[in-house]
Design an enzyme around this catalytic site. Structure first.
Site, PDB file in Angstrom:
ATOM      1  N   TRP A 136       0.798  -1.225   0.000  1.00  0.00           N
ATOM      2  CA  TRP A 136       0.000   0.000   0.000  1.00  0.00           C
ATOM      3  C   TRP A 136       0.834   1.279   0.000  1.00  0.00           C
ATOM      4  O   TRP A 136       0.323   2.352  -0.255  1.00  0.00           O
ATOM      5  CB  TRP A 136      -0.894   0.018   1.251  1.00  0.00           C
ATOM      6  CG  TRP A 136      -0.125  -0.315   2.501  1.00  0.00           C
ATOM      7  CD1 TRP A 136      -0.058  -1.530   3.105  1.00  0.00           C
ATOM      8  CD2 TRP A 136       0.716   0.557   3.263  1.00  0.00           C
ATOM      9  NE1 TRP A 136       0.784  -1.472   4.205  1.00  0.00           N
ATOM     10  CE2 TRP A 136       1.264  -0.197   4.324  1.00  0.00           C
ATOM     11  CE3 TRP A 136       1.053   1.901   3.165  1.00  0.00           C
ATOM     12  CZ2 TRP A 136       2.130   0.354   5.266  1.00  0.00           C
ATOM     13  CZ3 TRP A 136       1.934   2.453   4.099  1.00  0.00           C
ATOM     14  CH2 TRP A 136       2.456   1.680   5.138  1.00  0.00           C
ATOM     15  N   ASN A 137       2.133   1.205   0.329  1.00  0.00           N
ATOM     16  CA  ASN A 137       2.845   2.454   0.632  1.00  0.00           C
ATOM     17  C   ASN A 137       3.094   3.338  -0.591  1.00  0.00           C
ATOM     18  O   ASN A 137       3.092   4.571  -0.488  1.00  0.00           O
ATOM     19  CB  ASN A 137       4.149   2.174   1.381  1.00  0.00           C
ATOM     20  CG  ASN A 137       5.078   1.245   0.642  1.00  0.00           C
ATOM     21  OD1 ASN A 137       4.640   0.428  -0.169  1.00  0.00           O
ATOM     22  ND2 ASN A 137       6.363   1.350   0.908  1.00  0.00           N
ATOM     23  N   HIS A 161      -3.547  -6.510  -4.848  1.00  0.00           N
ATOM     24  CA  HIS A 161      -3.042  -5.332  -4.157  1.00  0.00           C
ATOM     25  C   HIS A 161      -3.334  -5.446  -2.660  1.00  0.00           C
ATOM     26  O   HIS A 161      -4.096  -6.306  -2.212  1.00  0.00           O
ATOM     27  CB  HIS A 161      -3.692  -4.078  -4.740  1.00  0.00           C
ATOM     28  CG  HIS A 161      -2.762  -2.900  -4.796  1.00  0.00           C
ATOM     29  ND1 HIS A 161      -1.784  -2.662  -3.836  1.00  0.00           N
ATOM     30  CD2 HIS A 161      -2.652  -1.868  -5.688  1.00  0.00           C
ATOM     31  CE1 HIS A 161      -1.128  -1.567  -4.147  1.00  0.00           C
ATOM     32  NE2 HIS A 161      -1.616  -1.064  -5.271  1.00  0.00           N
ATOM     33  N   SER A 163      -5.033  -4.792   0.851  1.00  0.00           N
ATOM     34  CA  SER A 163      -6.469  -4.720   1.081  1.00  0.00           C
ATOM     35  C   SER A 163      -6.959  -3.329   1.480  1.00  0.00           C
ATOM     36  O   SER A 163      -8.164  -3.076   1.449  1.00  0.00           O
ATOM     37  CB  SER A 163      -6.874  -5.724   2.167  1.00  0.00           C
ATOM     38  OG  SER A 163      -6.666  -7.047   1.717  1.00  0.00           O
ATOM     39  N   SER A 213       6.470  -7.383   3.085  1.00  0.00           N
ATOM     40  CA  SER A 213       7.191  -7.769   4.290  1.00  0.00           C
ATOM     41  C   SER A 213       7.986  -9.048   4.076  1.00  0.00           C
ATOM     42  O   SER A 213       7.727  -9.823   3.150  1.00  0.00           O
ATOM     43  CB  SER A 213       6.205  -7.981   5.434  1.00  0.00           C
ATOM     44  OG  SER A 213       5.396  -9.122   5.185  1.00  0.00           O
ATOM     45  N   GLU A 234      10.996  -7.950  -3.456  1.00  0.00           N
ATOM     46  CA  GLU A 234      11.562  -6.725  -2.877  1.00  0.00           C
ATOM     47  C   GLU A 234      10.936  -6.587  -1.502  1.00  0.00           C
ATOM     48  O   GLU A 234       9.749  -6.295  -1.383  1.00  0.00           O
ATOM     49  CB  GLU A 234      11.254  -5.513  -3.766  1.00  0.00           C
ATOM     50  CG  GLU A 234      12.074  -4.283  -3.385  1.00  0.00           C
ATOM     51  CD  GLU A 234      11.321  -3.290  -2.525  1.00  0.00           C
ATOM     52  OE1 GLU A 234      11.512  -3.347  -1.280  1.00  0.00           O
ATOM     53  OE2 GLU A 234      10.553  -2.487  -3.062  1.00  0.00           O
ATOM     54  N   CYS A 268      10.457   1.288   2.027  1.00  0.00           N
ATOM     55  CA  CYS A 268      11.530   0.304   2.223  1.00  0.00           C
ATOM     56  C   CYS A 268      12.897   0.932   2.003  1.00  0.00           C
ATOM     57  O   CYS A 268      13.866   0.560   2.661  1.00  0.00           O
ATOM     58  CB  CYS A 268      11.330  -0.875   1.269  1.00  0.00           C
ATOM     59  SG  CYS A 268       9.837  -1.834   1.585  1.00  0.00           S
ATOM     60  N   GLU A 365      12.939  -3.202  11.052  1.00  0.00           N
ATOM     61  CA  GLU A 365      12.660  -2.060  10.195  1.00  0.00           C
ATOM     62  C   GLU A 365      11.668  -1.122  10.874  1.00  0.00           C
ATOM     63  O   GLU A 365      10.619  -1.546  11.341  1.00  0.00           O
ATOM     64  CB  GLU A 365      12.086  -2.530   8.861  1.00  0.00           C
ATOM     65  CG  GLU A 365      11.792  -1.405   7.888  1.00  0.00           C
ATOM     66  CD  GLU A 365      11.253  -1.904   6.555  1.00  0.00           C
ATOM     67  OE1 GLU A 365      11.350  -1.148   5.567  1.00  0.00           O
ATOM     68  OE2 GLU A 365      10.745  -3.032   6.503  1.00  0.00           O
TER      69      GLU A 365
END
Length: 461
Positions: A136-137, A161, A163, A213, A234, A268, A365
């Site tokens: 989503w980012n 994609h 949710s 993730s 990725e 990321c 992270e």
């Protein structure tokens, strides 16, 4: 997790969607398989025309889709418009370069003759339907950097994609359809994560790409490995930002703020660990903290906002846990560190110093506007701290000493080294990581060839 648009600025549910059932998923798989049989034979000229049309439409839609992104995941609207513009740029880049990138290659004549051939060609052919599991980012960019090269190579795409961005996901399907791509070339699947495994096991899906993730990457890689299907992953990142004594400190601190807080730090490739030589540590820290404090946190629909809310309540809680753990372990909060009052999932730009290896924030992270400061005694220690991470996506180094640049480029364990600048993806350059940041590459010629059958064509003498 329900498939729904929930505004992170106030926590209100805007719209919900029913997940697609087995019958609809099957229909779309059949359509993808049938469409690929004909789309794979289209000319580069036709694909180029269609991709340019998609880019033009995206430019026309930029303001409207930016508002959707802002509502769905909280990105400041200025940044959302910039994301849409970047996607159109990438579409045009692949439209203009795909034929050249995938042109037949002819090995040296001497090698062909040595093999007993009169001629040898290496040809790039599409694989088929590719499943994309996207986050989503950057809800447009993450998809387009897969879709543009995949479609230009002759593949077709199926998008699962995140949710929480269903409207953006449906917009992307509509965008490619309006541009003139056959309906089955690019389809959005409104499904939950639990449905991904069955899709990967379906023989009609030939490959998969995931940005997300580490646990999600492991799950996809495991099933794809069992099914012997190509994947590109990725995953997370905890990028170092190293500042040496010869650096332009004013510029380094200014860029450091952007590198940490763009998209509310939910990236990321955002710089997360700031490793500063002891000779300039205090001077850099003063500038950096001042810059972080100066950012305007607020309504992402406001044109003046620098940092919007985090995308979810859970995301903010996870970030708070990392900060609280560090403080309990002795870290010093130089700014931020406390949840603001009021609605929405906001968290202030935060700088932590005195980080030790035992703290979770050192190992995990930080997906939000939280920076960690480290003091390095020399270049060797800076490299050690930078590499003391399970991740290896990208890195940033600030120095005017060419010998130091050479050393960092040689020794940093990362998929990219950005010297005196901020990590950013560009369609012409390969993008990806090492270690637990994943494998494979997106973008550039490397990215478009990831989902091609690299075929040796041998002609006898």
């Amino acid at each position: 997790m329900p498939i729904a648009t929930v505004n992170p600025a106030n926590g209100e549910t805007v719209k919900t969607y029913e997940a697609m059932g087995e019958e609809e998923i099957e229909r779309r798989l059949q359509l993808a398989e049938a469409t690929f049989r004909t789309y794979r034979t289209t000319s580069f000229a036709e694909r180029t025309r269609l991709m340019h049309r998609a880019a033009d439409l995206l430019d026309e839609d930029r303001q409207d889709i930016a508002r959707v992104i802002t509502t769905e995941m909280g990105k400041p609207v200025r940044q959302a418009r910039a994301e849409a513009a970047k996607c159109a740029k990438a579409m045009r880049w692949y439209a203009d370069h795909a034929e050249e990138l995938l042109a037949d290659e002819e090995p040296a004549a001497a090698d062909a003759h040595d093999s007993g051939a009169s001629r040898v060609l290496v040809r790039y052919r599409p694989l088929g339907p590719v499943l994309a599991v996207m986050p989503w980012n950057f809800p447009l960019w993450q998809v387009v950097r897969f879709a543009a090269p995949a479609l230009m190579a002759g593949n077709v795409g199926l998008l699962k994609h995140a949710s929480n961005v269903p409207q953006t996901a449906l917009y992307l399907e509509d965008l490619f359809h309006r541009a003139g791509f056959t309906e089955g070339c690019f389809q959005t699947l409104l499904i939950g994560s639990a449905a991904v495994d069955d899709l990967l096991r379906d023989e009609r899906i030939k490959a998969a790409t995931l940005t997300g993730s580490e646990p999600a990457g492991r799950a996809v890689a495991s099933t794809a490995g069992e099914m012997i299907k190509k994947t590109v992953l990725e995953l997370g990142g905890s990028d170092p930002f190293v500042v040496m004594p010869s650096a332009d400190l004013d510029r380094a601190a200014e860029v450091a703020v952007d590198a940490r807080c763009q998209n509310a730090g939910q990236s990321c490739i955002a710089a997360k660990r700031f490793i500063v030589h002891t000779d300039v540590y205090d001077a850099f820290a003063e500038r950096f903290v001042a810059g972080m404090k100066a950012l305007k946190v607020g309504d992402p629909a406001d044109e003046e906002t620098d940092v919007g809310p985090l995308s979810s309540e859970r995301g903010r809680a996870d970030l708070e846990e990392l900060v609280d753990d560090a403080v309990r372990g002795g870290a010093t909060v130089l700014c931020g560190g406390e949840r603001p009052e009021g609605p929405g999932w906001y968290y202030p730009p935060t700088v932590l110093a005195g980080i030790t290896r035992e703290m979770r924030v050192h190992r995990e992270e930080t997906f939000g506007p939280v920076a960690t400061l480290y003091r390095a005694g020399d270049l060797d220690e800076a490299v050690l701290i930078a590499n003391d991470s399970e991740f290896g996506l990208s890195s940033n180094v600030w120095t005017r000493d060419e010998k130091e640049v050479d050393r960092f480029v040689r020794d940093l364990e990362a998929g990219g080294v950005y010297v005196n600048g901020m990590t950013a993806s560009h369609p012409a350059f390969p993008f990806g990581g090492v270690k637990r940041s994943g494998y494979g590459r997106e973008l550039s010629g490397h990215g478009i060839r990831e989902f091609c059958n690299i075929t040796t064509v041998w002609h006898g003498a």
